[in-house]
Design a protein around this motif. Sequence first.
Motif, PDB file in Angstrom:
ATOM      1  N   GLY A 175       0.838  -1.197   0.000  1.00 30.21           N
ATOM      2  CA  GLY A 175       0.000   0.000   0.000  1.00 30.21           C
ATOM      3  C   GLY A 175       0.873   1.247   0.000  1.00 30.21           C
ATOM      4  N   PRO A 176       0.240   2.396  -0.178  1.00 30.03           N
ATOM      5  CA  PRO A 176       0.988   3.660  -0.138  1.00 30.03           C
ATOM      6  C   PRO A 176       1.269   4.097   1.297  1.00 30.03           C
ATOM      7  N   VAL A 177       2.400   4.745   1.493  1.00 34.56           N
ATOM      8  CA  VAL A 177       2.639   5.490   2.737  1.00 34.56           C
ATOM      9  C   VAL A 177       1.822   6.782   2.630  1.00 34.56           C
ATOM     10  N   TRP A 178       1.055   7.105   3.668  1.00 37.67           N
ATOM     11  CA  TRP A 178       0.252   8.338   3.640  1.00 37.67           C
ATOM     12  C   TRP A 178       1.162   9.552   3.771  1.00 37.67           C
ATOM     13  N   ARG A 179       1.092  10.473   2.802  1.00 34.40           N
ATOM     14  CA  ARG A 179       1.895  11.692   2.850  1.00 34.40           C
ATOM     15  C   ARG A 179       1.014  12.924   2.754  1.00 34.40           C
ATOM     16  N   GLY A 180      -0.177  12.824   3.381  1.00 33.66           N
ATOM     17  CA  GLY A 180      -1.063  13.988   3.430  1.00 33.66           C
ATOM     18  C   GLY A 180      -2.040  14.062   2.272  1.00 33.66           C
ATOM     19  N   GLY A 181      -1.994  13.092   1.367  1.00 29.30           N
ATOM     20  CA  GLY A 181      -2.961  13.049   0.276  1.00 29.30           C
ATOM     21  C   GLY A 181      -2.497  13.741  -0.997  1.00 29.30           C
ATOM     22  N   VAL A 182      -1.254  14.191  -1.028  1.00 29.03           N
ATOM     23  CA  VAL A 182      -0.769  14.953  -2.191  1.00 29.03           C
ATOM     24  C   VAL A 182      -0.023  14.070  -3.196  1.00 29.03           C
ATOM     25  N   GLU A 183       0.077  12.793  -2.920  1.00 29.19           N
ATOM     26  CA  GLU A 183       0.833  11.911  -3.819  1.00 29.19           C
ATOM     27  C   GLU A 183      -0.038  10.795  -4.384  1.00 29.19           C
ATOM     28  N   ALA A 184      -1.312  11.119  -4.611  1.00 28.10           N
ATOM     29  CA  ALA A 184      -2.256  10.146  -5.203  1.00 28.10           C
ATOM     30  C   ALA A 184      -2.297   8.849  -4.401  1.00 28.10           C
ATOM     31  N   GLU A 185      -2.262   8.991  -3.073  1.00 28.07           N
ATOM     32  CA  GLU A 185      -2.261   7.788  -2.235  1.00 28.07           C
ATOM     33  C   GLU A 185      -3.548   6.975  -2.403  1.00 28.07           C
ATOM     34  N   GLU A 186      -4.686   7.670  -2.631  1.00 24.02           N
ATOM     35  CA  GLU A 186      -5.940   6.911  -2.767  1.00 24.02           C
ATOM     36  C   GLU A 186      -5.904   6.041  -4.021  1.00 24.02           C
ATOM     37  N   ALA A 187      -5.352   6.569  -5.104  1.00 23.80           N
ATOM     38  CA  ALA A 187      -5.272   5.794  -6.356  1.00 23.80           C
ATOM     39  C   ALA A 187      -4.341   4.597  -6.171  1.00 23.80           C
ATOM     40  N   ALA A 211       1.388   1.064  10.092  1.00 19.20           N
ATOM     41  CA  ALA A 211       2.684   1.746   9.970  1.00 19.20           C
ATOM     42  C   ALA A 211       2.669   2.816   8.876  1.00 19.20           C
ATOM     43  N   TYR A 212       1.850   2.621   7.842  1.00 16.62           N
ATOM     44  CA  TYR A 212       1.834   3.570   6.719  1.00 16.62           C
ATOM     45  C   TYR A 212       0.882   4.751   6.934  1.00 16.62           C
ATOM     46  N   PHE A 249      -2.240   5.702   6.763  1.00 16.52           N
ATOM     47  CA  PHE A 249      -3.360   6.171   5.923  1.00 16.52           C
ATOM     48  C   PHE A 249      -4.567   6.350   6.839  1.00 16.52           C
ATOM     49  N   PRO A 250      -5.269   7.487   6.793  1.00 18.28           N
ATOM     50  CA  PRO A 250      -6.424   7.692   7.684  1.00 18.28           C
ATOM     51  C   PRO A 250      -7.492   6.615   7.471  1.00 18.28           C
ATOM     52  N   ILE A 251      -7.979   6.065   8.570  1.00 19.85           N
ATOM     53  CA  ILE A 251      -8.823   4.866   8.497  1.00 19.85           C
ATOM     54  C   ILE A 251     -10.119   5.101   7.709  1.00 19.85           C
ATOM     55  N   ARG A 252     -10.771   6.265   7.888  1.00 23.25           N
ATOM     56  CA  ARG A 252     -12.053   6.474   7.179  1.00 23.25           C
ATOM     57  C   ARG A 252     -11.853   6.523   5.674  1.00 23.25           C
ATOM     58  N   ARG A 253     -10.824   7.238   5.263  1.00 26.46           N
ATOM     59  CA  ARG A 253     -10.544   7.336   3.822  1.00 26.46           C
ATOM     60  C   ARG A 253     -10.111   5.985   3.277  1.00 26.46           C
ATOM     61  N   ALA A 254      -9.336   5.246   4.053  1.00 26.18           N
ATOM     62  CA  ALA A 254      -8.880   3.929   3.596  1.00 26.18           C
ATOM     63  C   ALA A 254     -10.063   2.966   3.470  1.00 26.18           C
ATOM     64  N   ALA A 255     -10.983   3.013   4.438  1.00 25.73           N
ATOM     65  CA  ALA A 255     -12.158   2.128   4.400  1.00 25.73           C
ATOM     66  C   ALA A 255     -13.008   2.432   3.169  1.00 25.73           C
ATOM     67  N   ALA A 256     -13.169   3.715   2.855  1.00 27.20           N
ATOM     68  CA  ALA A 256     -13.977   4.102   1.693  1.00 27.20           C
ATOM     69  C   ALA A 256     -13.353   3.561   0.411  1.00 27.20           C
ATOM     70  N   VAL A 257     -12.036   3.700   0.269  1.00 35.75           N
ATOM     71  CA  VAL A 257     -11.352   3.200  -0.933  1.00 35.75           C
ATOM     72  C   VAL A 257     -11.441   1.676  -0.989  1.00 35.75           C
ATOM     73  N   ALA A 258     -11.143   1.028   0.133  1.00 33.17           N
ATOM     74  CA  ALA A 258     -11.106  -0.439   0.172  1.00 33.17           C
ATOM     75  C   ALA A 258     -12.464  -1.024  -0.225  1.00 33.17           C
ATOM     76  N   LEU A 259     -13.523  -0.556   0.425  1.00 39.11           N
ATOM     77  CA  LEU A 259     -14.840  -1.159   0.200  1.00 39.11           C
ATOM     78  C   LEU A 259     -15.397  -0.799  -1.173  1.00 39.11           C
ATOM     79  N   ALA A 260     -15.216   0.452  -1.608  1.00 41.61           N
ATOM     80  CA  ALA A 260     -15.732   0.838  -2.931  1.00 41.61           C
ATOM     81  C   ALA A 260     -15.003   0.070  -4.026  1.00 41.61           C
TER      82      ALA A 260
END
Length: 183
Positions: free
Chosen positions: A90-102, A132-133, A135-146
């Motif tokens: 998975g991506p390391v979360w860097r504040g959302g500026v590095e296309a982590e959701e994609a 360890a990486y 990623f905020p849990i709510r945003r990660a859950a939305a990406v994972a489930l969708a």
Amino acid sequence: MVTEQRFGTSRVTLVQGDITAQVVDAVVNAANSSLLGGGGVDGAIHRVGGPAILAACRTIVARIGRLEPGGAVVTPAGDLPARFVIHTVGPVWRGGVEAEEATLERAYRESLSRALEAGARSVAFPSISTGAYRFPIRRAAAVALATVASVLEDGADLDEVRFVLFSGRDLGVYAETLAALDG
Ligand code: AR6
């Protein structure tokens, strides 16, 4: 609490527990690009699964080198009750500026592709990137489930995709997110 939802002909289920105890065809490892082990889910899978998994990872590394974030590879599952381990990064979360959701979406899609290629009918995922990486849990859950819902609605031939959450709090977040998705 919503812990089960149908998408296409498959079920998405949510449980609180340990990924290494899941009796499914394939479990997914939240690995790093070295594929040589680490802490969290990765540490637990190698500890419980035994040295056969690391040996298989070394063979893959000799062939492809590092596994970039968003990629996924398959190995046998050693002493785990599963048949396969899908190792994804998975991506390391860097504040959302590095296309982590994609990148996180790609990690789920690639993992499901490897599972289907291996002939798996049931797959268990941990919450990739939310330890360890960071990623905020709510945003990660939305990406994972969708992402999983979309793959299943497109007709992926799987019986069950299970999310295995370590904490009750994470289970609650995934359950809220699942309830908000149309089955
Ligand atoms: N079963 C289910 N979930 C677990 C387990 C377990 N046995 N152990 C931890 N979790 P993490 P990441 C939860 O850190 O964020 C490793 O060092 C954990 O509470 O395992 O993708 C790798 O080598 C969290 O909610 O994965 C990489 O370097 C979630 O699983 C790096 O960590 C993911 O936490 C990957 O970090």
